[in-house]
Design a protein around this motif. Structure first.
Motif, mmCIF file in Angstrom:
data_model
loop_
_atom_site.group_PDB
_atom_site.id
_atom_site.type_symbol
_atom_site.label_atom_id
_atom_site.label_comp_id
_atom_site.label_asym_id
_atom_site.label_seq_id
_atom_site.Cartn_x
_atom_site.Cartn_y
_atom_site.Cartn_z
ATOM 1 N N GLU A 265 3.404 6.537 -6.864
ATOM 2 C CA GLU A 265 3.065 6.352 -8.440
ATOM 3 C C GLU A 265 4.308 6.369 -9.348
ATOM 4 O O GLU A 265 4.481 5.821 -10.408
ATOM 5 N N SER B 16 -0.286 3.787 -14.359
ATOM 6 C CA SER B 16 -0.922 4.528 -13.252
ATOM 7 C C SER B 16 -0.889 3.603 -12.100
ATOM 8 O O SER B 16 -0.852 2.496 -12.014
ATOM 9 N N LEU B 17 -0.925 4.423 -10.826
ATOM 10 C CA LEU B 17 -0.704 3.452 -9.469
ATOM 11 C C LEU B 17 -2.259 2.702 -9.398
ATOM 12 O O LEU B 17 -1.979 1.553 -8.920
ATOM 13 N N ASN B 18 -3.402 2.901 -9.891
ATOM 14 C CA ASN B 18 -4.510 2.225 -9.852
ATOM 15 C C ASN B 18 -4.170 0.911 -10.511
ATOM 16 O O ASN B 18 -4.627 -0.179 -10.188
ATOM 17 N N TYR B 19 -3.803 0.993 -11.878
ATOM 18 C CA TYR B 19 -3.380 -0.158 -12.762
ATOM 19 C C TYR B 19 -2.546 -1.215 -11.965
ATOM 20 O O TYR B 19 -2.614 -2.328 -11.911
ATOM 21 N N TRP B 20 -1.445 -0.454 -11.763
ATOM 22 C CA TRP B 20 -0.265 -1.206 -10.915
ATOM 23 C C TRP B 20 -1.027 -2.113 -9.675
ATOM 24 O O TRP B 20 -0.870 -3.092 -9.709
ATOM 25 N N ARG B 21 -1.800 -1.276 -8.815
ATOM 26 C CA ARG B 21 -2.430 -1.971 -7.593
ATOM 27 C C ARG B 21 -3.140 -3.220 -8.133
ATOM 28 O O ARG B 21 -3.398 -4.248 -7.456
ATOM 29 N N SER B 22 -4.042 -3.026 -9.221
ATOM 30 C CA SER B 22 -5.121 -3.862 -9.651
ATOM 31 C C SER B 22 -4.143 -5.078 -10.168
ATOM 32 O O SER B 22 -4.538 -6.198 -9.856
ATOM 33 N N ALA C 123 5.138 2.620 -9.454
ATOM 34 C CA ALA C 123 4.119 1.997 -10.376
ATOM 35 C C ALA C 123 4.605 2.360 -11.855
ATOM 36 O O ALA C 123 4.514 1.371 -12.629
ATOM 37 N N ARG D 4 -2.308 -6.912 -7.397
ATOM 38 C CA ARG D 4 -3.299 -7.693 -6.303
ATOM 39 C C ARG D 4 -3.481 -8.815 -7.003
ATOM 40 O O ARG D 4 -3.496 -10.121 -6.263
ATOM 41 N N HIS E 2 0.757 -1.168 -0.017
ATOM 42 C CA HIS E 2 -0.075 0.150 -0.083
ATOM 43 C C HIS E 2 0.822 1.326 -0.138
ATOM 44 O O HIS E 2 0.260 2.500 -0.134
#
Length: 140
Positions: free
Chosen positions: A93, A105-111, A96, A114, A89
């Motif tokens: 950015e 993006s950080l959102n893409y990386w996290r998804s 990522a 995960r 967590h």
């Protein structure tokens, strides 16, 4: 395999591996991620601390790696620049984006990560990662 033997001769202590976490994904994923490295878009990667500790030979800054494609042939040689311990967590950015995947993006990386770590059975927002930066040394 002739190219692999030549590169192992030039980089005798190199780690040798392909991107991917399962045989079903390895071919396409290995090719796609190796292509991002060769294009200069991927300059970072990460893995769980647990998998890093389970490696037979630990990676350290300065190490060379022969990155294989989906057929097990050398695609490129990279060199580890740095290793950083970071919680899932807390990945930034910038980190990522250095992985060069998706829309950066950080959102893409996290998804995407995960999903990867869930397949590994290790995902938690608090999990520790070893984040590696690297430089491209040579490509096939």
């Amino acid at each position: 395999m002739e190219r692999k033997a030549r590169w192992l001769e030039k980089y005798p202590d190199a780690h040798c591996w392909a991107f991917g976490d399962s045989p079903a994904l390895a071919d396409a994923l290995a090719d796609a991620l190796a292509a991002l490295v060769i294009a200069g878009k991927k300059r970072g990667t990460c893995g769980s601390l647990a998998s890093f500790q389970a490696e037979a030979r630990a990676v350290k800054p300065g190490d060379y790696h022969i990155v294989l494609d989906g057929r097990g042939e050398p695609a490129c040689v990279i060199r580890t620049l740095s290793l950083t311990l970071v919680r899932f967590h807390e990945v930034s950015e910038a980190q990522a984006a250095l992985e060069g995947e998706g829309d950066l993006s950080l959102n893409y990386w996290r998804s995407a990560h995960r999903e990867f770590f869930e397949r590994e059975g290790s995902w938690s927002p608090e999990m520790e990662l070893v984040y590696e930066t690297f430089a491209l040394i040579a490509s096939a």
